[in-house]
Write an enzyme that holds these catalytic residues in place. Structure first.
Site, PDB file in Angstrom:
ATOM      1  CB  VAL A  81       5.682  -8.498  -4.542  1.00 41.72           C
ATOM      2  CG1 VAL A  81       6.521  -9.503  -5.316  1.00 41.72           C
ATOM      3  CG2 VAL A  81       6.216  -8.344  -3.130  1.00 41.72           C
ATOM      4  CG  LEU A 118      10.267  -6.324  -2.982  1.00 39.86           C
ATOM      5  CD1 LEU A 118       9.384  -5.420  -2.143  1.00 39.86           C
ATOM      6  CD2 LEU A 118       9.908  -6.151  -4.447  1.00 39.86           C
ATOM      7  CB  CYS A 158       6.308  -9.494   5.078  1.00 37.22           C
ATOM      8  SG  CYS A 158       5.984  -9.180   3.334  1.00 37.22           S
ATOM      9  NE  ARG A 171      -0.456  -4.967   2.743  1.00 33.13           N
ATOM     10  CZ  ARG A 171      -0.097  -5.614   1.631  1.00 33.13           C
ATOM     11  NH1 ARG A 171      -0.784  -6.676   1.243  1.00 33.13           N
ATOM     12  NH2 ARG A 171       0.927  -5.217   0.916  1.00 33.13           N
TER      13      ARG A 171
HETATM   14  P1  NAD Z   1      -0.662  -7.135  -2.475  1.00 33.02           P
HETATM   15  O1  NAD Z   1      -1.864  -7.416  -1.652  1.00 33.02           O
HETATM   16  O2  NAD Z   1      -0.116  -5.748  -2.539  1.00 33.02           O
HETATM   17  O3  NAD Z   1      -0.925  -7.588  -3.991  1.00 33.02           O
HETATM   18  C1  NAD Z   1      -1.528  -8.779  -4.354  1.00 33.02           C
HETATM   19  C2  NAD Z   1      -2.265  -8.547  -5.673  1.00 33.02           C
HETATM   20  O4  NAD Z   1      -2.738  -9.792  -6.159  1.00 33.02           O
HETATM   21  C3  NAD Z   1      -3.484  -7.644  -5.530  1.00 33.02           C
HETATM   22  O5  NAD Z   1      -3.393  -6.574  -6.445  1.00 33.02           O
HETATM   23  C4  NAD Z   1      -4.658  -8.546  -5.860  1.00 33.02           C
HETATM   24  O6  NAD Z   1      -5.734  -7.884  -6.494  1.00 33.02           O
HETATM   25  C5  NAD Z   1      -3.987  -9.573  -6.778  1.00 33.02           C
HETATM   26  N1  NAD Z   1      -4.729 -10.827  -6.881  1.00 33.02           N
HETATM   27  C6  NAD Z   1      -5.251 -11.588  -5.886  1.00 33.02           C
HETATM   28  N2  NAD Z   1      -5.873 -12.660  -6.394  1.00 33.02           N
HETATM   29  C7  NAD Z   1      -5.717 -12.589  -7.744  1.00 33.02           C
HETATM   30  C8  NAD Z   1      -6.146 -13.408  -8.820  1.00 33.02           C
HETATM   31  N3  NAD Z   1      -6.831 -14.530  -8.602  1.00 33.02           N
HETATM   32  N4  NAD Z   1      -5.824 -13.034 -10.073  1.00 33.02           N
HETATM   33  C9  NAD Z   1      -5.126 -11.885 -10.289  1.00 33.02           C
HETATM   34  N5  NAD Z   1      -4.709 -11.075  -9.316  1.00 33.02           N
HETATM   35  C10 NAD Z   1      -5.001 -11.420  -8.052  1.00 33.02           C
HETATM   36  O7  NAD Z   1       0.438  -8.139  -1.961  1.00 33.02           O
HETATM   37  P2  NAD Z   1       2.040  -7.931  -1.948  1.00 33.02           P
HETATM   38  O8  NAD Z   1       2.427  -7.114  -0.774  1.00 33.02           O
HETATM   39  O9  NAD Z   1       2.489  -7.554  -3.307  1.00 33.02           O
HETATM   40  O10 NAD Z   1       2.511  -9.424  -1.639  1.00 33.02           O
HETATM   41  C11 NAD Z   1       2.400 -10.454  -2.602  1.00 33.02           C
HETATM   42  C12 NAD Z   1       3.188 -11.659  -2.105  1.00 33.02           C
HETATM   43  O11 NAD Z   1       4.570 -11.310  -2.005  1.00 33.02           O
HETATM   44  C13 NAD Z   1       2.778 -12.145  -0.717  1.00 33.02           C
HETATM   45  O12 NAD Z   1       2.904 -13.530  -0.685  1.00 33.02           O
HETATM   46  C14 NAD Z   1       3.818 -11.505   0.190  1.00 33.02           C
HETATM   47  O13 NAD Z   1       4.014 -12.233   1.371  1.00 33.02           O
HETATM   48  C15 NAD Z   1       5.052 -11.550  -0.676  1.00 33.02           C
HETATM   49  N6  NAD Z   1       6.054 -10.525  -0.372  1.00 33.02           N
HETATM   50  C16 NAD Z   1       5.658  -9.251  -0.095  1.00 33.02           C
HETATM   51  C17 NAD Z   1       6.627  -8.279   0.165  1.00 33.02           C
HETATM   52  C18 NAD Z   1       6.213  -6.865   0.486  1.00 33.02           C
HETATM   53  O14 NAD Z   1       7.063  -6.105   0.970  1.00 33.02           O
HETATM   54  N7  NAD Z   1       4.979  -6.461   0.259  1.00 33.02           N
HETATM   55  C19 NAD Z   1       7.986  -8.605   0.103  1.00 33.02           C
HETATM   56  C20 NAD Z   1       8.350  -9.912  -0.206  1.00 33.02           C
HETATM   57  C21 NAD Z   1       7.361 -10.864  -0.457  1.00 33.02           C
END
Ligand code: NAD
Length: 446
Positions: free
Chosen positions: A11, A158, A268, A335
């Site tokens: 995201v 997204l 998700c 995942r």
């Molecule tokens: P992800 O695991 O791909 O990315 C999360 C990132 O955050 C990682 O790169 C991690 O290293 C970083 N991170 C964690 N702790 C950190 C810190 N303290 N400082 C800096 N960086 C840090 O996760 P994602 O799939 O991008 O999802 C992120 C959020 O968006 C979640 O809450 C998810 O539910 C939501 N979301 C995801 C999607 C999807 O399709 N993946 C869609 C809508 C919403």
């Protein structure tokens, strides 16, 4: 506008890149050094169609940079997005530790910044978080000397695999704010993506937080509903594909998200349904429907394996080919992928597994190592296999060369977890064919 995006995962990276593409000056921040090194070298750590080119262009044109150093990035930014992971914790609730840790770091770096007018410095929660998190974050920042920061909620809708399009042409943008000035600045940010009159919906932070869960719960419900109908079809000799057509033409029902399959996965739906159940649990409010959606899905992840186990009787010494490892096509994200649930079952039953996925093999290899065979080409996975299970509906699996498949498979049997193939055509090629809800359940009528 100067923007910082903390968390450069699926995201955060898309958000940072699309906001740079519309002319903002964006810094993506992540604590994962390898990710930042990859991004700073002009590559991307994930597979998402079209993203690499966009990241490279925006870096070249100086609008997008990446760092592990949160301080300078947030100090200079008017808007700070938090897009870190909110995974499921052991009790099912969303684990917000990354949100709090980022919040504390932001506070440390901006607490001495001179206060500006409303909307001049906004922290925006893009991660999916339980209702009430915005308020808790607001209180936490105030207690850390950052009363001058506004906190907005801006859930992301997204889909991986179509993330750029979804971000740049959203069905709607939802923002949860406490004052209109914050909505105005977010409207300005999103205006380039809202050209064709998609709505920009302003509501309270609580409603925005709830909207994201309500959307995912609805989509998960549709999947579990059609899977339950499919299982019934299987037993009763009906074909869910015909039934889908029969119900989908009813405009009140429609066709979208009513595809039977091996259960939903991804980062998700499973965790968000658990988080909803957690919210209900904390309130003492039973959420019967969400509970059932989750139970149906857990059960569904066994259905393909049960068909395989029933077909062979004993799986020891058998080799199964598995096409598709990502939780859905056009992503490398594994995942909670139903393919992994199937593979675990196959390995536990003593079968060998030969796999192919166009993008997700490196991620699977990192988890399974040499427990599996990884074939570079789909047909390579079939060599010497006793049967094929199709788990992810990648485009290239839709129209394979069945003559070649006939030659490569030791036994001509296909377990089609996505109903990609026509049972009659499969029969004409001499395959034994099992779909999901196609009336072919070996235990039919029992
Ligand atoms: P992800 O695991 O791909 O990315 C999360 C990132 O955050 C990682 O790169 C991690 O290293 C970083 N991170 C964690 N702790 C950190 C810190 N303290 N400082 C800096 N960086 C840090 O996760 P994602 O799939 O991008 O999802 C992120 C959020 O968006 C979640 O809450 C998810 O539910 C939501 N979301 C995801 C999607 C999807 O399709 N993946 C869609 C809508 C919403």
């Amino acid at each position: 506008m100067k923007v910082a995006v903390v968390g450069t995962g699926y995201v955060g990276l898309v958000t940072a890149t699309c906001l740079a593409e519309s002319g903002n000056e964006v810094t993506g921040v992540d604590k994962d050094v390898r990710k930042i090194e990859t991004l700073s070298a002009g590559k991307i750590p994930i597979y998402e169609p079209g993203l690499l080119e966009l990241v490279q262009r925006n870096r070249r044109e100086g609008r997008l940079q990446f760092t592990t150093d949160l301080g300078p990035a947030v100090k200079g930014a008017r808007l700070v997005f938090i897009a870190v992971g909110t995974p499921q914790s052991t009790n099912g609730d969303a684990d917000l530790s990354a949100i709090w840790s980022v919040a504390d770091e932001i506070a440390r770096h901006v607490k001495d910044a001179p206060p500006g007018p409303p909307g001049s410095r906004v922290v925006i929660i893009k991660s999916t978080v339980p209702v009430g998190t915005n308020t808790r974050l607001h209180e936490r920042l105030k207690a850390a000397g950052c009363a001058h920061l506004d906190v907005a909620s801006n859930p992301e809708f997204l889909k991986e695999g179509a993330a750029l399009d979804d971000f740049m042409k959203p069905d709607r943008v939802v923002v949860g704010v406490r004052r209109p000035e914050v909505a105005e600045v977010l409207h300005e940010l999103y205006a380039p993506f809202l050209r064709t009159e998609q709505p920009f919906l302003v509501m309270s932070p609580e409603s925005a937080e709830m909207t994201k869960y309500a959307a995912n719960a609805m989509l998960a419900t549709k999947i579990s509903y059609i899977n339950e109908m499919a299982n019934l079809c299987d037993r009763l000799g009906a074909d869910i594909n015909d039934v889908r057509r029969g119900i989908g033409h009813d405009a009140r029902i429609g066709f979208q998200f009513l595809h039977p399959g091996p259960g939903y996965g991804g980062s998700c739906f499973p965790k968000d349904v658990q988080a909803i159940l957690g919210m209900g649990r904390h309130l003492g409010l039973p959420l019967y429907l969400s509970e059932a959606v989750d139970r149906v899905n857990q059960r569904q992840k066994q259905v393909l394996f049960e068909k395989i186990a029933h077909h062979y009787g004993d799986l020891k010494g058998k080799t199964l080919a598995v096409w598709g490892l990502a939780f859905k096509p056009r992503t490398d994200d594994i995942r909670e992928s139903p393919a992994l649930a199937l593979i675990d079952n196959l390995l536990a039953a003593g079968a060998a597994v030969r796999t192919h996925d166009p993008e997700a093999m490196a991620n699977v290899r990192a988890e399974y190592g040499d427990k599996l065979v990884y074939a570079d080409r789909p047909y390579g996975a079939l060599e010497g296999a006793d049967g094929l299970a199709v788990v992810t509906e990648w485009q290239e699996f839709r129209n394979p060369d069945f003559e070649v498949m006939r030659r490569l498979l030791k036994e001509r049997v296909i377990f089609d977890g996505r109903n990609l193939y026509d049972p009659k055509l499969m029969k004409s090629y001499g395959f034994t064919y099992y779909g999901i809800g196609r009336g072919d359940n070996p235990a039919r009528g029992t």
